[in-house]
Scaffold this active site. Sequence first.
Site, short mmCIF file in Angstrom:
data_model
loop_
_atom_site.label_atom_id
_atom_site.label_comp_id
_atom_site.label_asym_id
_atom_site.label_seq_id
_atom_site.Cartn_x
_atom_site.Cartn_y
_atom_site.Cartn_z
N SER A 67 0.93 -1.40 0.00
CA SER A 67 0.08 -0.21 -0.07
C SER A 67 0.83 1.15 -0.05
CB SER A 67 -0.94 -0.08 1.13
OG SER A 67 -0.12 0.26 2.44
N GLY A 125 8.69 12.70 -10.58
CA GLY A 125 8.72 13.48 -11.67
C GLY A 125 9.89 14.79 -11.74
N ALA A 126 10.51 14.96 -10.86
CA ALA A 126 11.43 15.99 -10.55
C ALA A 126 12.79 15.78 -11.11
CB ALA A 126 11.18 16.56 -9.14
N GLY A 127 13.18 14.52 -11.44
CA GLY A 127 14.59 14.14 -11.74
C GLY A 127 15.36 14.00 -10.66
N SER A 129 15.09 10.88 -8.91
CA SER A 129 15.30 9.80 -8.66
C SER A 129 14.08 8.71 -7.68
CB SER A 129 16.48 8.92 -8.47
OG SER A 129 16.56 7.76 -9.05
N SER A 130 13.02 9.49 -7.62
CA SER A 130 11.96 9.14 -6.84
C SER A 130 11.91 7.60 -7.01
CB SER A 130 10.53 9.52 -6.90
OG SER A 130 10.15 9.67 -8.36
N ASP A 175 21.18 5.72 -10.41
CA ASP A 175 20.40 6.21 -9.40
C ASP A 175 20.37 5.29 -8.21
OD1 ASP A 175 19.82 8.29 -11.31
OD2 ASP A 175 17.88 7.40 -11.95
N TYR A 227 14.22 9.36 -24.01
CA TYR A 227 15.25 8.72 -23.35
C TYR A 227 16.04 7.52 -24.19
CZ TYR A 227 17.96 6.98 -19.46
OH TYR A 227 19.07 6.63 -18.50
#
Length: 385
Positions: A67, A125-127, A129-130, A175, A227
Amino acid sequence: MSDIAGAMHLFAERFGRRPAGVWSSPGRVNLIGEHTDYNDGFVFPFAIDRRTTVALGDRDDRLIRVSSTFSPDAVELHVDELSPDAVAGWAAYPLGVAWALGEYGADLEHVRGVDLHIDSDVPVGAGLSSSAALECAVALTLDEHWGLGFDRPTLAKVGRLTENRVVGAPTGIMDQSASLLGEVDSGVLLDCRSLDADVIPLHFAAEGLSLLVIDTRVEHAHADGGYAARRASCEAGARGLGVGSLRDLRVDDLDRAAEVLDDETFRRVRHVVTENQRVLDTVRTLREHGPGAIGPYLDASHASMRDDFEISVPELDLAVETAQANGAIGARMTGGGFGGSAIALVINPLVPVITREVEAAFAERGYRAPTVFTVRADQGARRDA
């Protein structure tokens, strides 16, 4: 912010009991070295103080149930049903990691199921590396809880396999390596061919410097065509020049490359070859002269990504140019491109100045308001409770 107490509370709220443990793994900023990782080159990222947290509880069966704070529904899958195509959406990341652990030799036939709850303050989405933060947090959680005994370089490979085979993004190993190997106030110089890693002190705080992240809020996705097209160009350039990868080229090979390759492929190759050299020059300069001297390499890296690799967007260019015009030591876009974030290395008193000027410049152009914040180099993946 994602934290231990919050993760334990959210797990109990979702699953009705206390978790057996809590683990976390950070996002990353790539200080320099973009699109060099899948070309067997050099990168210099660092783990940041934005983390993804995983709380785990045992089960009596062999289901894995996941979850997330960001999804109303839990997703479950039997261990025996793990495969690259078993699940789509956000749950593909944690369940894909469980599958990838088996591909690297984990005996999944004798493990018990688990409940996992995931929370994160790494911007998506911010670059930053989430995705790797999520993969590495889950990989370390399952490795330690199941007693698999993998070392961290192997867990990085597990994350990369998840990204490549399950998510469908043709990314390299940078990453995951940053997320697993990072240390406080340090960057990770990674040789993406040998996977040798050298932890290099940054000394930003001691020198009165801050690393400013300017999230343009232009979302990007590595699984899209841009990419993959850049990676294909790099592979075509290596074939055209008769080398195994672009890592095998040096700056003085570029004259020959210009004669052999078409213009677009040549510019893609030139970015990678010069970026590899910039990574090495940045680390050398950092060691010899300190962080205040690395700005020219950051600036040159952005110009190369903008002009040769063509992965910047107007919002990223505006963020970089505004930071440079208002006193940044150096600035560049960071991450895979086509959106995401720029970074600027600045002296501490200029943080509010550059923040204000960037916000004003975006407003003047009619762009979506950026999110601007500082990050510190933080410890890599760890058990928190």
